[in-house]
Design an enzyme around this catalytic site. Structure first.
Site, mmCIF file in Angstrom:
data_model
loop_
_atom_site.group_PDB
_atom_site.id
_atom_site.type_symbol
_atom_site.label_atom_id
_atom_site.label_comp_id
_atom_site.label_asym_id
_atom_site.label_seq_id
_atom_site.Cartn_x
_atom_site.Cartn_y
_atom_site.Cartn_z
ATOM 1 N NE ARG A 122 -34.095 -16.104 18.666
ATOM 2 C CZ ARG A 122 -34.670 -17.251 19.011
ATOM 3 N NH1 ARG A 122 -33.984 -18.378 18.949
ATOM 4 N NH2 ARG A 122 -35.904 -17.255 19.438
ATOM 5 C CE LYS A 144 -24.769 -0.206 4.346
ATOM 6 N NZ LYS A 144 -24.884 0.999 3.474
ATOM 7 C CD GLU A 186 -21.152 1.048 -6.769
ATOM 8 O OE1 GLU A 186 -20.482 1.768 -5.989
ATOM 9 O OE2 GLU A 186 -22.405 1.094 -6.826
ATOM 10 C CE LYS A 228 -18.957 -2.243 1.227
ATOM 11 N NZ LYS A 228 -20.196 -2.460 0.520
ATOM 12 C CD GLU A 238 -24.345 4.087 5.401
ATOM 13 O OE1 GLU A 238 -24.264 2.974 4.867
ATOM 14 O OE2 GLU A 238 -25.051 5.007 4.981
ATOM 15 N NE ARG A 242 -21.068 -0.066 4.977
ATOM 16 C CZ ARG A 242 -21.255 -1.350 5.193
ATOM 17 N NH1 ARG A 242 -21.016 -1.861 6.396
ATOM 18 N NH2 ARG A 242 -21.673 -2.148 4.243
ATOM 19 C CG ASN A 246 -24.260 5.562 0.529
ATOM 20 O OD1 ASN A 246 -24.218 4.455 0.020
ATOM 21 N ND2 ASN A 246 -24.656 5.761 1.771
ATOM 22 C CG HIS A 249 -24.740 5.219 -4.113
ATOM 23 N ND1 HIS A 249 -23.467 5.422 -4.594
ATOM 24 C CD2 HIS A 249 -24.918 3.868 -4.114
ATOM 25 C CE1 HIS A 249 -22.894 4.245 -4.857
ATOM 26 N NE2 HIS A 249 -23.759 3.298 -4.571
ATOM 27 C CG HIS A 253 -30.367 5.402 -4.246
ATOM 28 N ND1 HIS A 253 -29.852 5.538 -2.971
ATOM 29 C CD2 HIS A 253 -29.840 4.258 -4.741
ATOM 30 C CE1 HIS A 253 -29.055 4.507 -2.717
ATOM 31 N NE2 HIS A 253 -29.030 3.722 -3.777
ATOM 32 C CG HIS A 266 -26.953 0.323 -7.988
ATOM 33 N ND1 HIS A 266 -27.666 1.212 -7.212
ATOM 34 C CD2 HIS A 266 -25.738 0.184 -7.400
ATOM 35 C CE1 HIS A 266 -26.905 1.594 -6.200
ATOM 36 N NE2 HIS A 266 -25.733 0.990 -6.287
#
Ligand code: NAD
Ligand code: GLY
Length: 362
Positions: A122, A144, A186, A228, A238, A242, A246, A249, A253, A266
């Site tokens: 956990r 993340k 980035e 960041k 987010e 946040r 993106n 992105h 994507h 990416h």
């Protein structure tokens, strides 16, 4: 002259942690022991990175009970099957609640190892030791973690903040040029969304950055991590700001998905996406044509592609609408009010987006 390491503290109350940026940090035994002061350790890495950088970390952790789990290399292996391999090793190494996972590698290793740490018993501690530029400036910071599902990238995941991030700049010496440039996308992103002064600095230092000059690299990675960290501190899950991270992105994507993961990295897809987002902002009258040219030039100088593949407008639309940022059927985009000032918005005329897709992707 070797610049002293930078220390950035991410302010998240009891989940806050240090980000160390500097040269040769993996070889600094006192630091490596201090970020994981107790418990058994599992180092998760992949075959490529281990052959280059595992020895340094293992030497620093001498005297501790350390096991190693080597994953196959590639986004294709960011799966539940690979994750199960990590759990098997955690069990074999008898890693319990006070154990620690070290993630040594790029974003793929970091995301898998981070998710294993989030779920084993956990939740156990994870130290991120990112070895790609992209993972040093983005994926290792912010908690993340995820693996992919057949239906899409990063669909199975959790927020689980690391205990520390160790960005050893010397690991970047072995990174292929294409991967290095993908990371620069980035870095440039932070300048575009919230720091025009940083963008000017990047424009001025790009030749030295491309030579991987350590002093410049340390400043670029540290400033990126500070951005960041500041954003994540404001909005860990987010719910709002946040999403600015993106930028580029949603287009990116769609491009990655259409041309196939691995064909387009990416960071490369994000670079093209940032140009498309800038062009959308220009058509809305928010930024001028000279600003778009400025963005294209900087990305090109960083070794990145800036022209979108012609995947077709319908396909592009379809893939963009799969994006997590779609609300009430409208794609929320991150757009530029000006360079250094981005907003997340669905408040734009759809015809403007269609015109950009028609011009660039038909
Ligand atoms: P990656 O992890 O696949 O690494 C790129 C390649 O470089 C791999 O072949 C790797 O083995 C190799 N490599 C790594 N370090 C090296 C080194 N020092 N020297 C030589 N080769 C090295 O790719 P990436 O760009 O680091 O990460 C991409 C992943 O990160 C994606 O899965 C993406 O979803 C994820 N990501 C996550 C977040 C987040 O917030 N968690 C953010 C952005 C991206
Ligand atoms: N890479 C986007 C984020 O961490 O939110």
């Amino acid at each position: 002259m070797i610049t002293a390491p930078t220390l950035i503290q991410i302010q998240l109350g009891e989940h806050g942690y240090p980000i160390h940026v500097g040269r040769g940090l993996l070889r600094e035994s006192a630091l490596m022991q201090a970020v994981a002061p107790k418990g058994r350790i599992l180092i998760v890495s992949n075959e490529t990175v281990a052959s280059l950088h595992l020895g340094a970390l293992q030497a620093s952790l001498a005297g501790r009970e350390v096991a190693v789990c080597l994953l196959p290399d590639g986004e294709a292996y960011k799966t539940l099957t690979t994750l199960e391999q990590v759990y098997d090793q955690l069990a074999t190494a008898r890693i319990n609640r006070d154990g620690v996972i070290f993630a040594l590698g790029g974003g793929v290793v970091g995301d898998i190892a981070g998710f294993a740490a989030a779920t084993w018993h956990r939740g156990i501690d994870c130290v991120q030791a990112p070895t790609t530029l992209l993972s040093q400036v983005d994926s290792s910071v912010g908690g993340k973690t995820a693996v992919n599902h057949a239906q899409g990238k990063n669909l199975i995941g959790a927020f689980h903040q690391p205990k520390a991030v160790i960005a050893d700049l010397e690991t970047l010496a072995t990174l292929p040029d294409r991967e290095y440039s993908a990371g620069l996308a980035e870095v440039i992103k932070y300048g575009l969304i919230r720091d025009v002064e940083f963008l000017v600095w990047l424009e001025n230092t790009m030749p030295r950055l491309l030579k991987r000059d350590y002093a410049v690299l340390q400043e670029a990675v540290s400033r990126s991590c500070a951005h960041k960290a500041a954003i994540v501190a404001l909005d860990e899950r987010e719910a709002g700001v946040r999403a600015l991270l993106n930028f580029g992105h949603t287009f990116g994507h769609a491009i990655e998905n259409a041309v196939g993961y691995g064909q387009c990295l990416h960071g490369e897809a994000v670079a093209i996406g940032m140009v498309l987002a800038a062009e959308t902002s220009e058509r809305l009258g928010w930024i001028d044509a000279a600003s778009v040219t400025r963005i294209r030039n900087l990305l090109s100088r960083a070794g990145l592609p800036v022209n979108a593949p012609r995947i077709g407008v319908t396909r592009a639309r379809e893939l963009m609408e799969l994006d997590k940022k779609v609300q009430a059927g409208k794609v929320r985009l991150v757009l530029l009010k000006q360079i250094g000032d981005a907003v997340v918005t669905a408040d734009y005329d759809n015809k403007v987006l269609d015109a950009v897709l028609e011009e660039r992707m038909a």
